[in-house]
Design a protein around this motif. Structure first.
Motif, PDB file in Angstrom:
ATOM      1  N   LEU A   1       0.853  -1.188   0.000  1.00 49.24           N
ATOM      2  CA  LEU A   1       0.000   0.000   0.000  1.00 49.24           C
ATOM      3  C   LEU A   1       0.887   1.236   0.000  1.00 49.24           C
ATOM      4  O   LEU A   1       1.851   1.319   0.751  1.00 49.24           O
ATOM      5  N   LYS A   2       0.523   2.205  -0.853  1.00 50.02           N
ATOM      6  CA  LYS A   2       1.262   3.462  -0.911  1.00 50.02           C
ATOM      7  C   LYS A   2       0.237   4.585  -0.823  1.00 50.02           C
ATOM      8  O   LYS A   2      -0.647   4.681  -1.670  1.00 50.02           O
ATOM      9  N   GLY A   3       0.307   5.382   0.233  1.00 46.42           N
ATOM     10  CA  GLY A   3      -0.675   6.441   0.396  1.00 46.42           C
ATOM     11  C   GLY A   3      -0.296   7.371   1.523  1.00 46.42           C
ATOM     12  O   GLY A   3       0.891   7.594   1.794  1.00 46.42           O
ATOM     13  N   LEU A   4      -1.306   7.912   2.205  1.00 37.12           N
ATOM     14  CA  LEU A   4      -1.074   8.828   3.317  1.00 37.12           C
ATOM     15  C   LEU A   4      -1.422   8.146   4.637  1.00 37.12           C
ATOM     16  O   LEU A   4      -2.404   7.409   4.713  1.00 37.12           O
ATOM     17  N   LEU A   5      -0.619   8.413   5.653  1.00 36.12           N
ATOM     18  CA  LEU A   5      -0.913   7.878   6.973  1.00 36.12           C
ATOM     19  C   LEU A   5      -2.073   8.683   7.564  1.00 36.12           C
ATOM     20  O   LEU A   5      -1.950   9.874   7.818  1.00 36.12           O
ATOM     21  N   ASP A   6      -3.204   8.022   7.747  1.00 38.03           N
ATOM     22  CA  ASP A   6      -4.434   8.700   8.143  1.00 38.03           C
ATOM     23  C   ASP A   6      -4.644   8.717   9.656  1.00 38.03           C
ATOM     24  O   ASP A   6      -5.123   9.692  10.224  1.00 38.03           O
ATOM     25  N   GLU A   7      -4.270   7.608  10.308  1.00 39.76           N
ATOM     26  CA  GLU A   7      -4.539   7.459  11.734  1.00 39.76           C
ATOM     27  C   GLU A   7      -3.694   6.310  12.262  1.00 39.76           C
ATOM     28  O   GLU A   7      -3.368   5.377  11.521  1.00 39.76           O
ATOM     29  N   THR A   8      -3.338   6.365  13.556  1.00 36.44           N
ATOM     30  CA  THR A   8      -2.589   5.247  14.147  1.00 36.44           C
ATOM     31  C   THR A   8      -3.132   4.921  15.531  1.00 36.44           C
ATOM     32  O   THR A   8      -3.757   5.758  16.185  1.00 36.44           O
ATOM     33  N   GLY A   9      -2.888   3.661  15.954  1.00 33.19           N
ATOM     34  CA  GLY A   9      -3.265   3.216  17.288  1.00 33.19           C
ATOM     35  C   GLY A   9      -2.106   2.461  17.899  1.00 33.19           C
ATOM     36  O   GLY A   9      -0.969   2.537  17.409  1.00 33.19           O
ATOM     37  N   ALA A  10      -2.381   1.706  18.944  1.00 31.18           N
ATOM     38  CA  ALA A  10      -1.318   0.982  19.649  1.00 31.18           C
ATOM     39  C   ALA A  10      -0.619  -0.041  18.751  1.00 31.18           C
ATOM     40  O   ALA A  10       0.598  -0.221  18.824  1.00 31.18           O
ATOM     41  N   ASP A  11      -1.384  -0.726  17.910  1.00 32.22           N
ATOM     42  CA  ASP A  11      -0.787  -1.754  17.057  1.00 32.22           C
ATOM     43  C   ASP A  11      -1.398  -1.749  15.653  1.00 32.22           C
ATOM     44  O   ASP A  11      -1.449  -2.773  14.989  1.00 32.22           O
ATOM     45  N   TRP A  12      -1.865  -0.585  15.214  1.00 31.55           N
ATOM     46  CA  TRP A  12      -2.492  -0.510  13.890  1.00 31.55           C
ATOM     47  C   TRP A  12      -2.324   0.884  13.289  1.00 31.55           C
ATOM     48  O   TRP A  12      -1.982   1.837  13.981  1.00 31.55           O
ATOM     49  N   ALA A  13      -2.548   0.948  11.990  1.00 30.50           N
ATOM     50  CA  ALA A  13      -2.528   2.223  11.281  1.00 30.50           C
ATOM     51  C   ALA A  13      -3.577   2.170  10.186  1.00 30.50           C
ATOM     52  O   ALA A  13      -3.931   1.091   9.699  1.00 30.50           O
ATOM     53  N   VAL A  14      -4.089   3.327   9.813  1.00 28.93           N
ATOM     54  CA  VAL A  14      -4.998   3.419   8.674  1.00 28.93           C
ATOM     55  C   VAL A  14      -4.254   4.158   7.569  1.00 28.93           C
ATOM     56  O   VAL A  14      -3.785   5.281   7.763  1.00 28.93           O
ATOM     57  N   ILE A  15      -4.123   3.508   6.418  1.00 31.15           N
ATOM     58  CA  ILE A  15      -3.444   4.102   5.274  1.00 31.15           C
ATOM     59  C   ILE A  15      -4.495   4.514   4.248  1.00 31.15           C
ATOM     60  O   ILE A  15      -5.293   3.686   3.796  1.00 31.15           O
ATOM     61  N   ASP A  16      -4.517   5.796   3.901  1.00 27.01           N
ATOM     62  CA  ASP A  16      -5.465   6.325   2.923  1.00 27.01           C
ATOM     63  C   ASP A  16      -4.860   6.193   1.531  1.00 27.01           C
ATOM     64  O   ASP A  16      -3.873   6.850   1.201  1.00 27.01           O
ATOM     65  N   VAL A  17      -5.438   5.313   0.730  1.00 29.85           N
ATOM     66  CA  VAL A  17      -4.972   5.108  -0.642  1.00 29.85           C
ATOM     67  C   VAL A  17      -6.098   5.548  -1.583  1.00 29.85           C
ATOM     68  O   VAL A  17      -7.093   4.846  -1.734  1.00 29.85           O
TER      69      VAL A  17
END
Length: 200
Positions: free
Chosen positions: A5-21
């Motif tokens: 996945l290549k995009g923008l880092l949208d949000e992060t948590g303790a053990d996860w991230a949301v990548i906006d593609v």
């Protein structure tokens, strides 16, 4: 399968991230080392991914580098190691440290990871020690230098293994030879120099 996945880092948590593609947010579960490497929210990032599908769950795992993903796949082949435990190990150890631990039979180092007891750590080290020299290891302290899959260096490692050298020793010797001779060194030159290193 989703491999990257290549995009923008949208949000992060303790053990996860949301990548906006492209406007679609992908939830990826990551080790703490990968989360730290992704940068700040809003920045461009790239994650290598592994999709795990079970009867009642579909989970996307994200990694800052391909080597970490390779180790994750290897770890989850060991009985008793699920994605959660594998990520815990990759949070506690760099790929280089993990490679050195497996190659050197250092179960205590693997047992530093949360949720990994001495028995499981021993099983991981025993099952992966022969594969440790074949995977990229990164630059951790005591790391075993890795050789890329394919090409003259990988063939040179294989040649040394056929001569009786352990995978970790062969990988280290060929990596040193490549550092001395350069990236364009031929297989025969790599073997010649690596043999001196391994024997010495």
């Amino acid at each position: 399968m989703i491999a990257k996945l290549k995009g923008l880092l949208d949000e992060t948590g303790a053990d996860w991230a949301v990548i906006d593609v492209g406007g679609v947010g992908y939830l990826v579960h990551c080790s703490s080392k990968t989360l730290a490497a992704l940068g700040d929210v809003g920045e461009a990032c790239t994650v290598y991914t592994d999709l795990q599908v079970s009867e009642n769950d579909m989970r996307l795992l994200g990694f800052a580098e391909g080597a970490e993903r390779d180790w994750f796949r290897l770890l989850t082949q060991v009985q008793g190691v699920g994605s959660k435990v594998a990520l815990a190990i990759l949070s506690a150890l760099s790929t280089g440290e993990l490679q050195a631990a497996c190659a050197g039979g250092d179960a205590a180092m693997v047992a530093r990871a949360q949720g990994v007891g001495p028995k499981l750590a021993s099983r991981i080290v025993n099952e992966l020690k022969d594969k440790a020299g074949a995977l990229p290891g990164g630059g951790g302290v005591g790391a075993v230098p890795a050789t890329p899959a394919g090409g003259a260096s990988a063939d040179a490692v294989s040649a040394l293994e056929n001569l009786g050298f352990k995978p970790a020793v062969a990988a280290r010797a060929v990596a040193a030879a490549q550092g001395e001779l350069g990236e364009d060194a031929s297989e025969s030159d790599l073997i010649r120099v690596a043999l001196k290193r391994a024997a010495g």
